[in-house]
Design a protein around this motif. Structure first.
Motif, PDB file in Angstrom:
ATOM      1  N   PHE A 132       0.897  -1.271  -0.044  1.00 40.40           N
ATOM      2  CA  PHE A 132      -0.155  -0.022   0.231  1.00 40.40           C
ATOM      3  C   PHE A 132       0.881   1.309  -0.062  1.00 40.40           C
ATOM      4  O   PHE A 132       0.473   2.329  -0.525  1.00 40.40           O
ATOM      5  CB  PHE A 132      -0.964   0.033   1.110  1.00 40.40           C
ATOM      6  N   ALA A 133       1.849   1.402   0.754  1.00 37.47           N
ATOM      7  CA  ALA A 133       2.846   2.445   0.829  1.00 37.47           C
ATOM      8  C   ALA A 133       3.529   2.890  -0.452  1.00 37.47           C
ATOM      9  O   ALA A 133       3.808   3.708  -0.878  1.00 37.47           O
ATOM     10  CB  ALA A 133       3.994   2.226   2.094  1.00 37.47           C
ATOM     11  N   LEU A 134       3.804   1.639  -1.232  1.00 34.06           N
ATOM     12  CA  LEU A 134       4.329   1.732  -2.685  1.00 34.06           C
ATOM     13  C   LEU A 134       3.362   2.288  -3.650  1.00 34.06           C
ATOM     14  O   LEU A 134       3.607   3.247  -4.445  1.00 34.06           O
ATOM     15  CB  LEU A 134       4.828   0.355  -3.476  1.00 34.06           C
ATOM     16  N   LEU A 135       2.029   2.049  -3.707  1.00 38.86           N
ATOM     17  CA  LEU A 135       0.933   2.792  -4.311  1.00 38.86           C
ATOM     18  C   LEU A 135       0.725   3.923  -3.846  1.00 38.86           C
ATOM     19  O   LEU A 135       0.631   5.046  -4.749  1.00 38.86           O
ATOM     20  CB  LEU A 135      -0.179   1.911  -4.004  1.00 38.86           C
ATOM     21  N   CYS A 136       0.902   4.242  -2.454  1.00 36.67           N
ATOM     22  CA  CYS A 136       0.987   5.825  -2.138  1.00 36.67           C
ATOM     23  C   CYS A 136       2.134   6.535  -2.615  1.00 36.67           C
ATOM     24  O   CYS A 136       1.736   7.679  -2.837  1.00 36.67           O
ATOM     25  CB  CYS A 136       0.959   5.749  -0.387  1.00 36.67           C
ATOM     26  N   PHE A 137       3.394   6.050  -2.797  1.00 38.19           N
ATOM     27  CA  PHE A 137       4.479   6.786  -3.451  1.00 38.19           C
ATOM     28  C   PHE A 137       3.875   7.217  -4.870  1.00 38.19           C
ATOM     29  O   PHE A 137       4.199   8.156  -5.304  1.00 38.19           O
ATOM     30  CB  PHE A 137       5.627   5.853  -3.454  1.00 38.19           C
ATOM     31  N   VAL A 138       3.311   6.242  -5.711  1.00 39.74           N
ATOM     32  CA  VAL A 138       2.918   6.574  -6.918  1.00 39.74           C
ATOM     33  C   VAL A 138       1.856   7.900  -6.875  1.00 39.74           C
ATOM     34  O   VAL A 138       1.951   8.818  -7.662  1.00 39.74           O
ATOM     35  CB  VAL A 138       2.135   5.371  -7.642  1.00 39.74           C
ATOM     36  N   PHE A 139       0.977   7.820  -6.208  1.00 38.87           N
ATOM     37  CA  PHE A 139       0.054   8.655  -6.045  1.00 38.87           C
ATOM     38  C   PHE A 139       0.788  10.249  -5.595  1.00 38.87           C
ATOM     39  O   PHE A 139       0.177  11.348  -5.858  1.00 38.87           O
ATOM     40  CB  PHE A 139      -1.442   8.469  -5.328  1.00 38.87           C
ATOM     41  N   LEU A 140       1.728   9.982  -4.617  1.00 42.91           N
ATOM     42  CA  LEU A 140       2.177  11.051  -3.963  1.00 42.91           C
ATOM     43  C   LEU A 140       3.109  11.826  -5.398  1.00 42.91           C
ATOM     44  O   LEU A 140       3.166  12.848  -5.420  1.00 42.91           O
ATOM     45  CB  LEU A 140       3.217  10.754  -2.978  1.00 42.91           C
ATOM     46  N   HIS A 141       3.694  11.155  -5.865  1.00 38.22           N
ATOM     47  CA  HIS A 141       4.635  11.420  -7.009  1.00 38.22           C
ATOM     48  C   HIS A 141       3.663  12.305  -7.994  1.00 38.22           C
ATOM     49  O   HIS A 141       3.925  13.272  -8.465  1.00 38.22           O
ATOM     50  CB  HIS A 141       5.245  10.317  -7.658  1.00 38.22           C
ATOM     51  N   GLU A 146      -4.914  17.600  -4.939  1.00 37.21           N
ATOM     52  CA  GLU A 146      -3.683  17.181  -4.660  1.00 37.21           C
ATOM     53  C   GLU A 146      -3.102  17.337  -3.433  1.00 37.21           C
ATOM     54  O   GLU A 146      -2.180  16.292  -3.241  1.00 37.21           O
ATOM     55  CB  GLU A 146      -2.648  18.076  -5.886  1.00 37.21           C
ATOM     56  N   TRP A 147      -3.293  18.187  -2.776  1.00 40.47           N
ATOM     57  CA  TRP A 147      -2.661  18.406  -1.286  1.00 40.47           C
ATOM     58  C   TRP A 147      -3.429  17.226  -0.531  1.00 40.47           C
ATOM     59  O   TRP A 147      -2.627  16.800   0.461  1.00 40.47           O
ATOM     60  CB  TRP A 147      -2.817  20.010  -0.819  1.00 40.47           C
ATOM     61  N   ARG A 148      -4.565  17.186  -0.766  1.00 37.81           N
ATOM     62  CA  ARG A 148      -5.295  16.088   0.044  1.00 37.81           C
ATOM     63  C   ARG A 148      -4.587  14.816  -0.024  1.00 37.81           C
ATOM     64  O   ARG A 148      -4.489  13.732   0.798  1.00 37.81           O
ATOM     65  CB  ARG A 148      -6.944  16.049  -0.218  1.00 37.81           C
ATOM     66  N   VAL A 149      -4.215  14.366  -1.533  1.00 39.74           N
ATOM     67  CA  VAL A 149      -3.505  13.256  -1.775  1.00 39.74           C
ATOM     68  C   VAL A 149      -2.219  13.204  -1.085  1.00 39.74           C
ATOM     69  O   VAL A 149      -1.910  11.973  -0.560  1.00 39.74           O
ATOM     70  CB  VAL A 149      -3.465  13.000  -3.312  1.00 39.74           C
ATOM     71  N   VAL A 150      -1.431  14.165  -1.000  1.00 37.66           N
ATOM     72  CA  VAL A 150      -0.262  14.686  -0.552  1.00 37.66           C
ATOM     73  C   VAL A 150      -0.428  13.849   1.105  1.00 37.66           C
ATOM     74  O   VAL A 150       0.118  13.184   1.856  1.00 37.66           O
ATOM     75  CB  VAL A 150       0.532  15.539  -0.703  1.00 37.66           C
ATOM     76  N   GLN A 151      -1.522  14.371   1.764  1.00 46.47           N
ATOM     77  CA  GLN A 151      -1.849  14.377   3.181  1.00 46.47           C
ATOM     78  C   GLN A 151      -1.996  12.657   3.479  1.00 46.47           C
ATOM     79  O   GLN A 151      -1.551  12.036   4.318  1.00 46.47           O
ATOM     80  CB  GLN A 151      -2.956  15.099   3.664  1.00 46.47           C
ATOM     81  N   VAL A 152      -2.894  12.171   2.647  1.00 47.19           N
ATOM     82  CA  VAL A 152      -3.251  10.726   2.819  1.00 47.19           C
ATOM     83  C   VAL A 152      -2.262   9.835   2.559  1.00 47.19           C
ATOM     84  O   VAL A 152      -1.953   8.772   3.273  1.00 47.19           O
ATOM     85  CB  VAL A 152      -4.706  10.531   1.979  1.00 47.19           C
ATOM     86  N   ALA A 153      -1.535  10.041   1.363  1.00 50.59           N
ATOM     87  CA  ALA A 153      -0.399   9.082   1.235  1.00 50.59           C
ATOM     88  C   ALA A 153       0.728   9.172   2.285  1.00 50.59           C
ATOM     89  O   ALA A 153       1.313   8.312   2.697  1.00 50.59           O
ATOM     90  CB  ALA A 153       0.202   9.600  -0.266  1.00 50.59           C
ATOM     91  N   SER A 154       1.038  10.281   2.889  1.00 53.16           N
ATOM     92  CA  SER A 154       1.930  10.491   3.885  1.00 53.16           C
ATOM     93  C   SER A 154       1.443   9.847   5.161  1.00 53.16           C
ATOM     94  O   SER A 154       2.385   9.123   5.644  1.00 53.16           O
ATOM     95  CB  SER A 154       2.136  12.062   4.072  1.00 53.16           C
ATOM     96  N   LEU A 155       0.007   9.529   5.413  1.00 50.99           N
ATOM     97  CA  LEU A 155      -0.458   9.257   6.528  1.00 50.99           C
ATOM     98  C   LEU A 155      -0.265   7.627   6.444  1.00 50.99           C
ATOM     99  O   LEU A 155       0.222   6.542   7.122  1.00 50.99           O
ATOM    100  CB  LEU A 155      -1.939   9.324   6.678  1.00 50.99           C
ATOM    101  N   GLY A 156      -0.516   7.087   4.824  1.00 50.90           N
ATOM    102  CA  GLY A 156      -0.327   5.711   4.672  1.00 50.90           C
ATOM    103  C   GLY A 156       0.824   5.319   4.835  1.00 50.90           C
ATOM    104  O   GLY A 156       1.312   4.142   4.989  1.00 50.90           O
ATOM    105  N   ILE A 157       2.131   6.058   4.362  1.00 48.88           N
ATOM    106  CA  ILE A 157       3.385   5.766   4.733  1.00 48.88           C
ATOM    107  C   ILE A 157       3.749   5.635   5.951  1.00 48.88           C
ATOM    108  O   ILE A 157       4.412   4.708   6.456  1.00 48.88           O
ATOM    109  CB  ILE A 157       4.223   6.782   3.773  1.00 48.88           C
ATOM    110  N   LEU A 158       3.182   6.677   6.769  1.00 48.89           N
ATOM    111  CA  LEU A 158       3.644   6.638   8.254  1.00 48.89           C
ATOM    112  C   LEU A 158       3.008   5.367   9.171  1.00 48.89           C
ATOM    113  O   LEU A 158       3.774   4.823   9.827  1.00 48.89           O
ATOM    114  CB  LEU A 158       3.123   8.091   9.165  1.00 48.89           C
TER     115      LEU A 158
END
Length: 72
Positions: A17-26, A42-54
């Motif tokens: 899931f974190a790898l998928l988050c990195f794709v969306f984050l990019h 876009e900023w919401r995607v950055v927040q959600v992806a960062s939370l997923g990685i955390l």
């Protein structure tokens, strides 16, 4: 032992899931860099992806800590 296997499985799943988050984050950061008109999504995607990685990092550290206790 079974609980440790489950935690390791969860950490591996969260890793995917974190790898998928990195794709969306990019993709989101690429849009932000190019200066799109409305960047709210876009900023919401950055927040959600960062939370997923955390969440992945915390779960992986917890599972690795338990595995280290088990092998000692």
């Amino acid at each position: 032992m079974k609980s440790l296997k489950i935690q390791i499985g969860v950490a591996v799943g969260l890793g995917a899931f974190a790898l998928l988050c990195f794709v969306f984050l990019h993709l989101a950061l690429s849009d932000i860099y190019h200066g799109e008109a409305d960047l709210t999504l876009e900023w919401r995607v950055v927040q959600v992806a960062s939370l997923g990685i955390l969440v992945f990092i915390v779960a992986a550290m917890f599972a690795l800590g338990r595995a280290l206790k088990f092998i000692r």
